[in-house]
Scaffold this motif. Structure first.
Motif, PDB file in Angstrom:
ATOM      1  N   GLY A  32       0.902  -0.941   0.250  1.00  0.00           N
ATOM      2  CA  GLY A  32       0.190  -0.119   0.180  1.00  0.00           C
ATOM      3  C   GLY A  32       0.262   1.583  -0.061  1.00  0.00           C
ATOM      4  N   TRP A  33       0.625   2.550   1.374  1.00  0.00           N
ATOM      5  CA  TRP A  33       0.788   3.774   1.353  1.00  0.00           C
ATOM      6  C   TRP A  33       0.990   4.360   1.966  1.00  0.00           C
ATOM      7  CZ3 TRP A  33      -2.567   7.318   0.852  1.00  0.00           C
ATOM      8  CH2 TRP A  33      -3.555   6.869   0.137  1.00  0.00           C
ATOM      9  N   VAL A  34       1.474   4.902   2.402  1.00  0.00           N
ATOM     10  CA  VAL A  34       1.247   5.704   3.667  1.00  0.00           C
ATOM     11  C   VAL A  34       2.045   7.734   3.097  1.00  0.00           C
ATOM     12  CG1 VAL A  34       3.125   6.224   4.431  1.00  0.00           C
ATOM     13  CG2 VAL A  34       1.651   7.062   6.537  1.00  0.00           C
ATOM     14  N   ARG A  35       0.892   8.827   3.771  1.00  0.00           N
ATOM     15  CA  ARG A  35       1.265   9.991   2.674  1.00  0.00           C
ATOM     16  C   ARG A  35       1.005  10.929   4.024  1.00  0.00           C
ATOM     17  NH1 ARG A  35      -3.158  10.904  -1.459  1.00  0.00           N
ATOM     18  NH2 ARG A  35      -5.175  10.496  -0.994  1.00  0.00           N
ATOM     19  N   ASN A  36       1.324  11.958   3.840  1.00  0.00           N
ATOM     20  CA  ASN A  36       0.954  13.574   4.883  1.00  0.00           C
ATOM     21  C   ASN A  36      -0.517  14.508   4.227  1.00  0.00           C
ATOM     22  OD1 ASN A  36       2.343  13.206   6.882  1.00  0.00           O
ATOM     23  ND2 ASN A  36       3.811  14.072   6.259  1.00  0.00           N
ATOM     24  N   LEU A  37      -1.450  14.851   4.898  1.00  0.00           N
ATOM     25  CA  LEU A  37      -2.656  15.693   4.109  1.00  0.00           C
ATOM     26  C   LEU A  37      -2.370  16.506   4.897  1.00  0.00           C
ATOM     27  CD1 LEU A  37      -5.810  12.856   4.862  1.00  0.00           C
ATOM     28  CD2 LEU A  37      -4.313  13.386   2.657  1.00  0.00           C
ATOM     29  N   ASP A  39      -4.008  18.608   5.970  1.00  0.00           N
ATOM     30  CA  ASP A  39      -4.719  18.872   7.170  1.00  0.00           C
ATOM     31  C   ASP A  39      -3.646  18.719   8.190  1.00  0.00           C
ATOM     32  OD1 ASP A  39      -5.232  16.522   7.025  1.00  0.00           O
ATOM     33  OD2 ASP A  39      -7.547  17.058   7.149  1.00  0.00           O
ATOM     34  N   GLY A  40      -2.813  17.769   8.313  1.00  0.00           N
ATOM     35  CA  GLY A  40      -1.865  17.994   9.721  1.00  0.00           C
ATOM     36  C   GLY A  40      -2.683  16.237   9.889  1.00  0.00           C
ATOM     37  N   ARG A  41      -3.494  15.039   8.932  1.00  0.00           N
ATOM     38  CA  ARG A  41      -3.153  14.059   9.836  1.00  0.00           C
ATOM     39  C   ARG A  41      -2.520  13.080   8.734  1.00  0.00           C
ATOM     40  NH1 ARG A  41      -9.056  12.632   8.114  1.00  0.00           N
ATOM     41  NH2 ARG A  41      -9.019  14.260   6.766  1.00  0.00           N
ATOM     42  N   VAL A  42      -2.516  11.444   9.094  1.00  0.00           N
ATOM     43  CA  VAL A  42      -1.846  11.356   7.581  1.00  0.00           C
ATOM     44  C   VAL A  42      -2.670  10.159   7.614  1.00  0.00           C
ATOM     45  CG1 VAL A  42       0.243   8.696   7.443  1.00  0.00           C
ATOM     46  CG2 VAL A  42       0.357  10.632   8.295  1.00  0.00           C
ATOM     47  N   GLU A  43      -2.555   9.466   6.324  1.00  0.00           N
ATOM     48  CA  GLU A  43      -3.670   8.789   5.340  1.00  0.00           C
ATOM     49  C   GLU A  43      -2.468   7.707   4.991  1.00  0.00           C
ATOM     50  OE1 GLU A  43      -6.661   8.731   1.648  1.00  0.00           O
ATOM     51  OE2 GLU A  43      -5.072  10.392   1.651  1.00  0.00           O
ATOM     52  N   ALA A  44      -3.329   6.231   5.038  1.00  0.00           N
ATOM     53  CA  ALA A  44      -2.713   4.797   4.436  1.00  0.00           C
ATOM     54  C   ALA A  44      -3.236   4.214   4.095  1.00  0.00           C
ATOM     55  CB  ALA A  44      -2.059   4.407   5.960  1.00  0.00           C
ATOM     56  N   PRO A  84       2.990  -3.480  -6.189  1.00  0.00           N
ATOM     57  CA  PRO A  84       3.757  -4.034  -5.768  1.00  0.00           C
ATOM     58  C   PRO A  84       4.774  -4.321  -4.483  1.00  0.00           C
ATOM     59  CG  PRO A  84       4.310  -2.224  -7.080  1.00  0.00           C
ATOM     60  CD  PRO A  84       2.329  -2.505  -6.181  1.00  0.00           C
ATOM     61  N   GLY A  85       4.443  -3.099  -3.795  1.00  0.00           N
ATOM     62  CA  GLY A  85       5.222  -3.168  -2.188  1.00  0.00           C
ATOM     63  C   GLY A  85       4.358  -2.439  -1.278  1.00  0.00           C
ATOM     64  N   PHE A  86       5.097  -1.407  -0.894  1.00  0.00           N
ATOM     65  CA  PHE A  86       4.903  -0.309  -0.242  1.00  0.00           C
ATOM     66  C   PHE A  86       5.930   0.782  -0.089  1.00  0.00           C
ATOM     67  CE2 PHE A  86       3.880   2.412   4.084  1.00  0.00           C
ATOM     68  CZ  PHE A  86       2.474   1.861   3.950  1.00  0.00           C
ATOM     69  N   THR A  87       5.140   1.986  -0.990  1.00  0.00           N
ATOM     70  CA  THR A  87       5.518   3.207  -0.464  1.00  0.00           C
ATOM     71  C   THR A  87       5.192   4.662   0.455  1.00  0.00           C
ATOM     72  OG1 THR A  87       3.916   3.754  -2.419  1.00  0.00           O
ATOM     73  CG2 THR A  87       5.829   2.433  -3.158  1.00  0.00           C
ATOM     74  N   ILE A  88       5.786   5.857   0.232  1.00  0.00           N
ATOM     75  CA  ILE A  88       5.597   6.946   0.468  1.00  0.00           C
ATOM     76  C   ILE A  88       4.810   7.737   0.031  1.00  0.00           C
ATOM     77  CG2 ILE A  88       6.541   9.085   2.019  1.00  0.00           C
ATOM     78  CD1 ILE A  88       7.742   6.761   3.553  1.00  0.00           C
ATOM     79  N   ALA A  89       4.096   7.721  -0.580  1.00  0.00           N
ATOM     80  CA  ALA A  89       3.663   8.713  -1.729  1.00  0.00           C
ATOM     81  C   ALA A  89       3.314  10.347  -0.879  1.00  0.00           C
ATOM     82  CB  ALA A  89       1.743   9.163  -1.446  1.00  0.00           C
ATOM     83  N   ALA A  90       2.966  11.048  -1.954  1.00  0.00           N
ATOM     84  CA  ALA A  90       3.514  12.592  -1.918  1.00  0.00           C
ATOM     85  C   ALA A  90       2.236  13.140  -0.464  1.00  0.00           C
ATOM     86  CB  ALA A  90       3.554  13.244  -3.062  1.00  0.00           C
ATOM     87  N   THR A  91       2.366  13.885  -0.680  1.00  0.00           N
ATOM     88  CA  THR A  91       1.122  15.270  -0.317  1.00  0.00           C
ATOM     89  C   THR A  91       0.376  15.697  -0.551  1.00  0.00           C
ATOM     90  OG1 THR A  91       3.258  16.234   2.168  1.00  0.00           O
ATOM     91  CG2 THR A  91       1.084  17.217   1.646  1.00  0.00           C
ATOM     92  N   VAL A  92      -1.091  15.492  -0.095  1.00  0.00           N
ATOM     93  CA  VAL A  92      -2.229  15.942  -0.578  1.00  0.00           C
ATOM     94  C   VAL A  92      -2.696  16.849   0.307  1.00  0.00           C
ATOM     95  CG1 VAL A  92      -2.182  14.670  -2.837  1.00  0.00           C
ATOM     96  CG2 VAL A  92      -3.265  14.069  -0.161  1.00  0.00           C
TER      97      VAL A  92
END
Length: 92
Positions: A32-37, A39-44, A84-92
């Motif tokens: 999957g993935w994880v990213r900063n939002l 608004d200060g939260r993290v989404e994954a 295919p793996g786990f990534t750190i995605a860009a902030t949205v």
């Protein structure tokens, strides 16, 4: 197989939360993935074996060493097997 979308609130940005999330996911075999939002939260998004995804959710409730998790929102989604793996995605 499970897929969960997670929103984590608290002191979760600027404390290496995403890096620790990725390391934990890789160790557990979760994709999957994880990213900063903005608004200060993290989404994954986590996909994988039921037990591994549940372990990721437990980890998210604790967080990285310098984080302070105040709230976690978990949304069930249909498993897609698209990562295919786990990534750190860009902030949205």
């Amino acid at each position: 197989m499970l897929r969960k979308r997670v929103y984590i609130s608290g002191k979760v940005q600027g404390v290496a939360f995403r890096v620790y999330t990725r390391e934990t996911a890789v160790k557990l075999g979760v994709t999957g993935w994880v990213r900063n939002l903005k608004d200060g939260r993290v989404e994954a998004v986590f996909e994988g074996e039921d037990e591994a995804v549940e372990q990721m959710l437990s980890w998210c409730r604790e967080g990285s060493p310098h984080s302070r998790v105040e709230k976690i929102e978990v949304i069930d989604e249909p498993y897609r097997g698209e990562f295919p793996g786990f990534t750190i995605a860009a902030t949205v």
